[in-house]
Write a protein that holds these residues in place. Structure first.
Motif, PDB file in Angstrom:
ATOM      1  N   ALA A 204       0.826  -1.207   0.000  1.00  0.00           N
ATOM      2  CA  ALA A 204       0.000   0.000   0.000  1.00  0.00           C
ATOM      3  C   ALA A 204       0.865   1.265   0.000  1.00  0.00           C
ATOM      4  CB  ALA A 204      -0.932  -0.015   1.205  1.00  0.00           C
ATOM      5  N   VAL A 205       1.854   1.303   0.898  1.00  0.00           N
ATOM      6  CA  VAL A 205       2.711   2.490   0.987  1.00  0.00           C
ATOM      7  C   VAL A 205       3.551   2.648  -0.277  1.00  0.00           C
ATOM      8  CG1 VAL A 205       4.653   3.511   2.236  1.00  0.00           C
ATOM      9  CG2 VAL A 205       2.772   2.466   3.503  1.00  0.00           C
ATOM     10  N   ALA A 206       4.107   1.546  -0.771  1.00  0.00           N
ATOM     11  CA  ALA A 206       4.941   1.614  -1.973  1.00  0.00           C
ATOM     12  C   ALA A 206       4.139   2.073  -3.179  1.00  0.00           C
ATOM     13  CB  ALA A 206       5.579   0.250  -2.244  1.00  0.00           C
ATOM     14  N   MET A 207       2.883   1.633  -3.303  1.00  0.00           N
ATOM     15  CA  MET A 207       2.070   2.053  -4.442  1.00  0.00           C
ATOM     16  C   MET A 207       1.733   3.535  -4.355  1.00  0.00           C
ATOM     17  SD  MET A 207       0.943   1.001  -7.291  1.00  0.00           S
ATOM     18  CE  MET A 207       0.778  -0.783  -7.327  1.00  0.00           C
ATOM     19  N   GLY A 274      16.519   5.826  -6.766  1.00  0.00           N
ATOM     20  CA  GLY A 274      17.056   6.923  -5.969  1.00  0.00           C
ATOM     21  C   GLY A 274      18.425   7.372  -6.459  1.00  0.00           C
ATOM     22  N   LEU A 275      19.277   6.394  -6.784  1.00  0.00           N
ATOM     23  CA  LEU A 275      20.599   6.736  -7.319  1.00  0.00           C
ATOM     24  C   LEU A 275      20.478   7.404  -8.691  1.00  0.00           C
ATOM     25  CD1 LEU A 275      22.576   3.504  -6.330  1.00  0.00           C
ATOM     26  CD2 LEU A 275      22.752   5.776  -5.288  1.00  0.00           C
ATOM     27  N   MET A 359      11.563  13.109  -6.510  1.00  0.00           N
ATOM     28  CA  MET A 359      11.453  11.680  -6.796  1.00  0.00           C
ATOM     29  C   MET A 359      12.442  10.878  -5.957  1.00  0.00           C
ATOM     30  SD  MET A 359      10.720  11.300 -10.896  1.00  0.00           S
ATOM     31  CE  MET A 359      12.107  12.320 -11.428  1.00  0.00           C
ATOM     32  N   GLY A 360      13.638  11.430  -5.764  1.00  0.00           N
ATOM     33  CA  GLY A 360      14.628  10.733  -4.949  1.00  0.00           C
ATOM     34  C   GLY A 360      14.152  10.502  -3.530  1.00  0.00           C
ATOM     35  N   ILE A 361      13.469  11.491  -2.955  1.00  0.00           N
ATOM     36  CA  ILE A 361      12.920  11.337  -1.599  1.00  0.00           C
ATOM     37  C   ILE A 361      11.872  10.237  -1.569  1.00  0.00           C
ATOM     38  CG2 ILE A 361      11.540  12.483   0.178  1.00  0.00           C
ATOM     39  CD1 ILE A 361      12.961  15.102  -0.614  1.00  0.00           C
ATOM     40  N   ALA A 364      13.653   6.952  -1.747  1.00  0.00           N
ATOM     41  CA  ALA A 364      14.328   6.683  -0.474  1.00  0.00           C
ATOM     42  C   ALA A 364      13.327   6.236   0.592  1.00  0.00           C
ATOM     43  CB  ALA A 364      15.088   7.927  -0.007  1.00  0.00           C
ATOM     44  N   ALA A 365      12.154   6.870   0.616  1.00  0.00           N
ATOM     45  CA  ALA A 365      11.121   6.463   1.569  1.00  0.00           C
ATOM     46  C   ALA A 365      10.660   5.038   1.295  1.00  0.00           C
ATOM     47  CB  ALA A 365       9.939   7.424   1.491  1.00  0.00           C
ATOM     48  N   MET A 366      10.580   4.674   0.020  1.00  0.00           N
ATOM     49  CA  MET A 366      10.185   3.316  -0.328  1.00  0.00           C
ATOM     50  C   MET A 366      11.224   2.306   0.152  1.00  0.00           C
ATOM     51  SD  MET A 366       9.084   1.811  -4.098  1.00  0.00           S
ATOM     52  CE  MET A 366       8.188   3.339  -4.474  1.00  0.00           C
TER      53      MET A 366
END
Length: 428
Positions: A204-207, A274-275, A359-361, A364-366
């Motif tokens: 759920a969070v990743a989506m 992220g990279l 997008m990087g943030i 990173a959160a994912m």
């Protein structure tokens, strides 16, 4: 796949043309807005309108279909899209553009429901999965092809917008002529978002986070590129590379997904994403680093959509798999609605590199949340997991439902299809 294409070529051609027009619309507005002097924040609101309308369309289209039927809904929505594309050039105003983007998103969502229903009805059990895979490929290739058309007319004139309208109008011809019978529209039983979160917090969070990333790519990439001073040709290559990478990277990532812990693969892809967001800032800019970054970001973000859906379904019974797709689309859409607005403000406030930073943030959160969830429970064994079904955020609810039902049939051909709740009585 060749059999599926041969049986449904007219519908696939129609969707290819529709996505060329739709993909051209997003990029052209980003470049035209820069020419008109609109700020990134203003264009962020404009781009967000599409996702607002799209999410609303997924909820309202079944009601419309119940009242007036497939053909009338299709014709009405198609006419509105074609008119809206012309009005973008006639009324160059951010408020008008936002309203038109909401309208286009709403109509595109409804067109997906009708087209995907027809496409499903044209396939049999043996070709349904391949047909949906061909459909998704046609969608992505349409967006890629659209970027090349940015170069054929002056962005400050009417030419590109007339071309969009013509492409969309033509796209409906093969769709309507190939649809001999109006299909029965079946709506899968919906899984609540609460149950989805309880079943798979990571999914759920990743989506939701992926919705943030996708909206940046699909909505704001042309805005970013225009702000960087890229030529129209360079903008078309930059944006096109994001979606071309999705076509190239989906098969190998799907192969890996079926052979390893999907949480590890989610972490790896999000980390690569992220990279990838650091390539341009660390290189000091330049067109080649931009193209490389576009390939990396597109190559991980689009397959992540399919991967996350597959991971969620690993925690579900087969009869619940298709129903979970509705909740995942909702979470992705909620993340997408606010993303262009937020990144637009950040680009105005702290600079153009905020496009990659935002997008990087999210990536990173994912990674961080996936690492945390990996400590909370064991992953299912590879032998117990189902296949990764090719999907994309630019397809609709019916495609997701049908793709998972086809995958379930492949897993156990003797099993009955997942129970559906018929939302429309009979044929209309």
């Amino acid at each position: 796949m060749l059999t599926a294409i041969r049986n449904a070529w007219a519908l696939l051609l129609g969707m290819l043309l529709l996505q060329i027009g739709n993909g051209l619309q997003t990029s052209a507005l980003g470049v035209r807005g820069d020419v008109e002097g609109f700020s990134s924040a203003t264009l962020g609101y404009v781009m967000a309108g599409y996702f607002v309308g799209f999410l609303g369309g997924t909820q309202a289209t079944p009601w419309l279909l119940r009242r007036v039927g497939h053909v009338r809904v299709f014709a009405a929505l198609a006419s509105l899209i074609s008119a809206a594309f012309i009005l973008f050039a006639a009324v160059v105003d951010p408020i008008a553009w936002f309203a038109l983007r909401v309208l286009v998103g709403f109509c595109i969502s409804g067109i997906y429901v009708v087209t995907e229903s027809w496409l499903n009805d044209s396939a049999d059990n043996a070709t349904r999965g391949q047909t949906m895979s061909a459909y998704i490929t046609a969608q992505v290739l349409g967006v890629v092809a659209a970027q090349g058309l940015l170069n054929v007319a002056d962005i400050s004139g009417y030419g590109l917008f007339v071309m969009m309208s013509v492409l969309v109008s033509i796209s409906f011809t093969p769709i309507l002529l190939s649809a001999v019978a109006v299909p029965v529209f079946e709506r899968t039983r919906r899984m609540s978002v609460r149950r989805l979160v309880e079943t798979s917090p990571l999914g759920a969070v990743a989506m939701f986070l992926l919705g943030i990333v996708f909206a940046c790519q699909f909505g704001m990439s042309a805005v970013y590129a225009a702000n960087e001073g890229l030529s129209t040709q360079q903008i078309s290559i930059f944006v096109g590379m994001i979606f071309l990478a999705a076509v190239i990277c989906q098969p190998p990532i799907g192969w890996l997904s079926d052979r390893m812990d999907r949480r590890v693969l989610i972490i790896a892809l999000a980390a690569i994403g992220g990279l990838g967001c650091l390539i341009v800032p660390l290189s000091g800019g330049g067109f080649i680093p931009l193209v490389v970054a576009a390939f990396v970001l597109g190559g991980v973000s689009n397959p992540l959509y399919s991967l996350i859906a597959a991971y969620v379904n690993d925690r579900l019974e087969p009869e619940d798999m298709a129903s979970a797709s509705a909740g995942l689309i909702l979470l992705n859409g909620v993340g997408a609605m606010g993303s262009p607005i937020a990144v637009g403000y950040l680009m105005d406030a702290i600079g153009n590199d905020a496009f990659f930073g935002f997008m990087g943030i999210a990536f990173a959160a994912m990674v961080g949340y996936a690492l945390y969830r990996s400590t909370q429970r064991a992953a299912p064994s590879v032998e117990e997991t189902g296949p990764m079904v090719p999907m994309t955020p630019i397809s609709g609810q019916v495609a997701a439902d049908v793709a998972w039902e086809a995958a379930i049939d492949d897993m156990d051909p003797s099993a009955d299809a997942p129970p559906n709740e018929v939302d429309l009585p009979g044929r209309t």
